[in-house]
Design a protein around this motif. Structure first.
Motif, PDB file in Angstrom:
ATOM      1  N   THR A 134      63.347 -27.513  52.564  1.00 57.61           N
ATOM      2  CA  THR A 134      62.871 -28.001  54.358  1.00 57.61           C
ATOM      3  C   THR A 134      63.237 -29.558  54.468  1.00 57.61           C
ATOM      4  O   THR A 134      63.331 -30.736  53.527  1.00 57.61           O
ATOM      5  CB  THR A 134      61.370 -28.877  53.107  1.00 57.61           C
ATOM      6  OG1 THR A 134      60.611 -27.562  52.330  1.00 57.61           O
ATOM      7  CG2 THR A 134      60.446 -29.148  54.343  1.00 57.61           C
ATOM      8  N   ASP A 135      63.629 -29.842  55.509  1.00 53.33           N
ATOM      9  CA  ASP A 135      64.251 -30.335  56.039  1.00 53.33           C
ATOM     10  C   ASP A 135      63.333 -30.946  57.203  1.00 53.33           C
ATOM     11  O   ASP A 135      62.839 -31.009  57.914  1.00 53.33           O
ATOM     12  CB  ASP A 135      65.598 -30.525  57.228  1.00 53.33           C
ATOM     13  CG  ASP A 135      65.693 -31.550  57.343  1.00 53.33           C
ATOM     14  OD1 ASP A 135      65.500 -32.646  57.247  1.00 53.33           O
ATOM     15  OD2 ASP A 135      67.255 -31.502  57.996  1.00 53.33           O
TER      16      ASP A 135
ATOM     17  N   ASN B 216      64.565 -34.187  45.839  1.00 51.45           N
ATOM     18  CA  ASN B 216      64.629 -34.619  47.161  1.00 51.45           C
ATOM     19  C   ASN B 216      65.548 -35.822  47.232  1.00 51.45           C
ATOM     20  O   ASN B 216      65.560 -36.888  46.559  1.00 51.45           O
ATOM     21  CB  ASN B 216      63.097 -34.867  47.410  1.00 51.45           C
ATOM     22  CG  ASN B 216      62.492 -35.917  46.585  1.00 51.45           C
ATOM     23  OD1 ASN B 216      62.492 -37.113  46.574  1.00 51.45           O
ATOM     24  ND2 ASN B 216      62.031 -35.359  45.394  1.00 51.45           N
TER      25      ASN B 216
ATOM     26  N   ILE C   7      64.732 -34.536  52.931  1.00 47.81           N
ATOM     27  CA  ILE C   7      65.705 -32.944  52.292  1.00 47.81           C
ATOM     28  C   ILE C   7      64.684 -32.670  51.214  1.00 47.81           C
ATOM     29  O   ILE C   7      65.126 -33.639  50.806  1.00 47.81           O
ATOM     30  CB  ILE C   7      67.000 -32.404  52.449  1.00 47.81           C
ATOM     31  CG1 ILE C   7      67.795 -33.143  53.870  1.00 47.81           C
ATOM     32  CG2 ILE C   7      67.182 -31.381  51.791  1.00 47.81           C
ATOM     33  CD1 ILE C   7      69.372 -33.224  53.859  1.00 47.81           C
TER      34      ILE C   7
ATOM     35  N   ASN D  35      64.471 -39.159  57.477  1.00 39.28           N
ATOM     36  CA  ASN D  35      64.892 -37.643  56.906  1.00 39.28           C
ATOM     37  C   ASN D  35      64.223 -37.244  55.430  1.00 39.28           C
ATOM     38  O   ASN D  35      65.302 -38.268  54.995  1.00 39.28           O
ATOM     39  CB  ASN D  35      66.034 -37.481  57.529  1.00 39.28           C
ATOM     40  CG  ASN D  35      66.498 -36.098  57.455  1.00 39.28           C
ATOM     41  OD1 ASN D  35      66.179 -35.428  58.459  1.00 39.28           O
ATOM     42  ND2 ASN D  35      67.143 -35.491  56.377  1.00 39.28           N
TER      43      ASN D  35
END
Length: 327
Positions: free
Chosen positions: A280-281, A192, A208, A206
């Motif tokens: 996942t973003d 991550n 990711i 943000n």
């Protein structure tokens, strides 16, 4: 039903499960189960009407709000943690009869009386077969056969740094768990990265995340089959070959686990594996009108790839019909 217990076992597929929120985004029970606990900053349980007012009808069974550790400004920091554990079965709650006690109990309740054996096999023949096996020392402790002591290890590495405006964090973790059922286990790899940028009253963040887990089910089947097996049934016959089924000596009973050797399937070719990949973003934007009032907007994109393989040998006992088992 709506608070923490055995998270995966109690809630997976349960319509009464609570709503899980991770860093402001709705997430799955699988994600919570695989979450590296070293990343958790706080966990809040919401069960009142306010939770429903904030999160809507999905919050009817409660909300579990999880916040992870945010990047800190300053010099580059590196964190590592390692955990090692033992997965050991606990059979202290089982108090089962041995072979001699079980046979004596069956005689006492009349399981070998003539009216329970209307077919060709007489009560005497059925009793003698079991009695002879007990006398020659057959006393199988089935509970220990599919179990072993497994080991687990978990490693987590995190790097973070930045300044008052730009902060970053990168983490990677690996978790390997060996199940107490032989040849079962689950491995999880997670990577991550989080970037946050502050400009005047705006905060952009943000995250990711990449998660991959591999799980493997045991070829030894269900543990309940071993708990139901009779202790006077041998695993191998007189020729040293593994028994597949046992003769029905209880008359009209149709309980299959008592008449099939649960270990037989483990000797056959078998495969039951699953791989899940999730990317996942999460993007969020906060605008602070005042320290007490802010506007928050968020968007999330998740891609999940699920692949599973299952193979059973044609000789697997799941293909044995009830009628064939009784013969």
């Amino acid at each position: 039903q709506t608070s923490f217990a055995n998270v995966r076992g109690d809630y997976e597929g349960n319509p009464n499960q609570p709503l899980f929120i991770l860093d402001g985004f709705e997430t799955t029970i699988e994600k919570v189960f695989d979450l590296d606990m070293n990343r958790v900053a706080s966990v809040t349980l919401l069960k009142d009407a306010a939770a429903k007012a904030i999160y809507g009808s999905k919050a009817g069974n409660g909300v579990v709000v999880i916040e992870t550790v945010r990047p800190k400004s300053g010099e580059l920091r590196v964190y590592y943690s390692g955990d090692f554990g033992i997965e050991a079965p606990d059979l202290t709650s089982y108090d089962l009869m041995n072979a001699e006690e079980k046979l004596a109990y069956e005689v006492k309740i009349g399981m070998y009386s003539p009216d329970t054996h209307p077919g060709i096999i007489t009560a005497h023949q059925s009793y003698k077969k079991v009695y002879d096996d007990v006398q020659r020392g057959v006393n199988t402790y089935w509970l220990s056969k599919p179990l072993h002591v497994g080991f687990s290890n978990k490693h987590s590495l995190t790097l973070e740094g930045g300044d008052e405006q730009m902060r970053y964090q990168f983490g990677v973790s690996y978790n390997s768990v060996s199940g107490v059922m032989k040849e079962s286990g689950r491995n999880t790899l997670n990577a991550n990265t989080t970037l946050s940028y502050t400009y005047r009253n705006l905060l952009f963040r943000n995250t990711i995340e990449f998660t991959r887990n591999w799980s493997k089910n045991s070829p030894y089947g269900s543990f309940s089959d071993y708990a139901a097996a009779n202790p006077y049934n041998p695993i191998y016959n007189d020729e040293g070959k593994m028994m597949k089924t046992y003769k029905n000596h209880i008359g009209k009973s149709t309980s299959l686990p008592q008449y099939q050797n649960p270990m037989y399937n483990a000797s056959l070719p078998y495969k039951d594996e699953e791989q899940i990949t999730m990317i996942t973003d999460n993007l969020s934007v906060d605008y602070f009108f005042t320290p007490e009032l802010r506007f928050k907007g968020s968007a999330a994109l998740t891609k999940t790839l699920d692949h599973s393989d299952k193979y059973l040998s044609p000789n697997h006992t799941s293909f044995t019909s009830t009628d064939a088992t009784k013969k």
